[in-house]
Design an enzyme around this catalytic site. Structure first.
Site, short mmCIF file in Angstrom:
data_model
loop_
_atom_site.label_atom_id
_atom_site.label_comp_id
_atom_site.label_asym_id
_atom_site.label_seq_id
_atom_site.Cartn_x
_atom_site.Cartn_y
_atom_site.Cartn_z
N LYS A 1 -7.84 -7.04 7.88
CA LYS A 1 -9.14 -6.95 7.26
C LYS A 1 -10.15 -5.78 7.79
O LYS A 1 -10.93 -5.10 7.52
CB LYS A 1 -9.88 -8.05 6.87
N SER B 1 0.24 -10.95 7.25
CA SER B 1 -1.25 -10.15 7.16
C SER B 1 -2.40 -10.77 7.82
O SER B 1 -3.24 -10.14 8.16
CB SER B 1 -1.62 -10.07 5.55
#
Length: 417
Positions: free
Chosen positions: A58, A316
Site C-alpha cells: 500500500k 500483498s
C-alpha cells in the site's frame, strides 16, 4: 483489442511512478516455491510484498499520490480511512513527506495495526464498525476541512503506484506466464494489469492476470458479469485487507478490459494457505495476502488439466493480528485434517473417560484439551458431555479415530476438523 493508451492509467504512468518510488520503497524479493510448483506442474514464484515497508504494497500508491500534491495541499494535510494496510502506507508516506495525516479506522481494528499506524506518526480517529463507515466519515472530514482525501484504490496515482509491482515481477521473472493477486477495491489488480499487459504486448507475448477474492467478499464476479458495479449487501471474511463491498469505479474500468479472470476461495482455503506459507515458505502473511496461494492449492488454475505456466503470486501483505493468526492456524489445521474436536454424550460412570483416552492413545492422536460437563440443554440426568481437542495427522487419521470410537459404542460428533 483494447487500446491501452485509452485507459485512465497507462504504462507511462506506472513507469513514472516507479521513478518517483526509487529510494523510497523496498524492491521486495521473489522466492521460488517448489512445493507449489510440484502441485501445479510449473514454476511458482512468490512476490514478497509482505516484506515491504509498513508490511504491504500500500505504501506504493499512497506515496505516489501524496508526493504529487501541491505545496498548498501538503500544508493542509491528508486524511484517509483504512482497517490497517492503507493506513500504515499513508502514515509512512506522510512522515517521509512531512505531511500531517489524520486516519480514520473502525472501532474493531486489530490492535497491532492501530499501534503501528500511530507509531508512524499519524493521528488516528476510531469511528464506525467497519471500513465503509470510517471511509464515509473521512470523506466528510475532508470536505469540511479542505484536507486532501487519499483514497485506498479509486485514484489514478494510487493505481499507478501499485502497478510498479508488475514491472518488478517482469524484471525478476522475465518468463512469467501468469500472475495472481488478491483483489478488494481493485487498485493493485488494475495497476499490475496495466503494466504487465502493456509490456507483454510490446514483447509479443501473452501473460495472464488473475484476481482472487474471498468467497464472502467477492464483489467483482457479479460486477464483471453485469458490466456495472454491483455492491454487496454483506461482507464477512478473515481477509480484512480485501473486505471491500463495492469495487472502485476507476479500477473496475481497467479490470474489465485487461484482467483474464477473477476467481474466489473459501475461508477454509485461506486458512490452509496461511498454514502452507508458514510451514513450507517460512512466510508470515495476512489472509488477504494469501488468497493467490489459496487459489493454487484449490486447483483454480489447473482445472480440466490446464497449466498456468510459470506463475507469480503476489503476497500483498503481512500485517496479521497475532490473535487472528492463532484462530486461523487452528482453522487451517482443522481444514487440513490435523486438528480434530469431537463432542460425545455418555453415561456418567467411572471409567468412561479412561476408555476414551485409551482409544485415542491407541489411535496415535494427541489430546490437547478436554471439557467435561454435566450441565446443558442437551444433557440428560445421568449423562455427561465431553468435548475433546486433539492433534491429528490428516483426514485418514481423523477417520480412523472416529471409527475406533464408534467401534467401542461411542457416538462422536465432529465440532471442528
Amino acid at each position: 483489442m483494447t487500446n491501452l493508451v485509452d485507459l485512465a492509467v497507462t504504462l507511462d504512468d506506472v513507469q513514472a511512478a516507479q521513478k518517483l518510488l526509487d529510494g523510497v520503497i523496498a524492491r521486495t524479493p521473489i522466492e521460488e516455491s517448489r512445493a507449489l510448483g510440484r502441485l501445479i506442474g510449473a514454476n511458482v514464484s512468490l512476490k514478497c510484498e509482505n516484506l515491504q515497508r509498513a508490511g504491504s504494497f500500500k505504501i506504493r500508491g499512497a506515496y505516489v499520490r501524496m508526493a504529487r500534491l501541491s505545496e498548498a495541499e501538503k500544508a493542509r494535510g491528508v486524511v484517509a480511512a483504512s482497517a490497517g494496510n492503507h493506513a500504515q502506507g499513508v502514515a509512512v508516506a506522510a512522515a517521509r513527506l512531512g505531511i500531517k495525516a489524520r486516519i480514520y479506522m473502525p472501532l474493531g481494528v486489530a490492535l497491532p495495526k492501530l499501534a503501528a499506524t500511530r507509531g508512524h506518526g499519524a493521528e488516528v480517529v476510531l469511528h464506525g464498525h467497519n471500513v465503509d463507515e470510517a471511509l464515509a466519515e473521512a470523506k466528510r472530514y475532508a470536505e469540511e476541512t479542505d484536507t486532501v482525501f487519499v483514497h485506498p484504490f479509486d485514484n489514478v496515482d494510487v493505481v499507478a503506484g501499485q502497478g510498479t509491482i508488475g514491472l518488478e515481477i517482469l524484471e525478476q521473472v522475465p518468463d512469467v506466464d501468469t500472475i495472481l493477486m488478491g483483489v478488494g477495491g481493485g487498485g493493485l489488480l488494475a495497476g499490475v494489469a496495466v503494466a504487465v499487459k502493456a509490456r507483454a504486448r510490446e514483447l509479443g507475448r501473452e501473460i495472464r492476470i488473475i484476481g482472487v477474492q474471498a468467497e464472502n467478499a467477492a464483489a467483482y464476479p457479479p460486477s464483471l458479469a453485469a458490466d456495472a458495479l454491483v455492491p454487496l449487501t454483506k461482507v464477512s471474511t478473515i481477509a480484512d485487507g480485501i473486505a471491500v463491498g463495492r469495487p472502485g469505479q476507476l479500477p473496475f474500468s481497467i479490470i474489465k478490459e485487461l484482467v483474464d479472470d477473477v476467481v474466489t476461495v473459501t475461508e477454509d482455503s485461506l486458512a490452509r494457505a496461511l498454514i502452507f506459507l508458514l510451514e513450507r515458505s517460512k512466510m508470515v502473511v495476512e489472509p488477504a495476502g494469501a488468497v493467490g496461494v489459496a487459489a493454487l492449492l484449490d486447483g483454480k488454475l489447473t482445472e480440466n488439466g490446464a497449466s498456468p505456466g510459470n506463475t507469480a503470486v503476489i503476497l500483498s501483505g503481512g500485517n496479521i493480528d497475532p490473535m487472528l493468526m492463532l484462530k486461523v492456524i487452528q482453522r487451517g489445521l482443522a481444514a487440513a485434517g490435523r486438528y480434530l474436536v469431537v463432542r460425545m454424550l455418555l453415561d456418567d460412570r467411572p471409567g468412561s473417560l479412561a476408555t476414551i483416552s485409551r482409544i485415542i492413545a491407541e489411535s496415535d492422536a494427541n489430546v490437547t484439551g478436554v471439557d467435561h460437563t454435566r450441565v446443558g440443554g442437551s444433557i440428560s440426568m445421568g449423562d455427561v458431555a465431553i468435548t475433546i481437542n486433539m492433534e491429528t495427522k490428516g483426514d485418514e487419521h481423523c477417520d480412523l479415530i472416529l471409527g475406533n470410537l464408534r467401534a467401542e459404542g461411542f457416538q462422536p460428533m465432529v465440532i471442528e476438523g
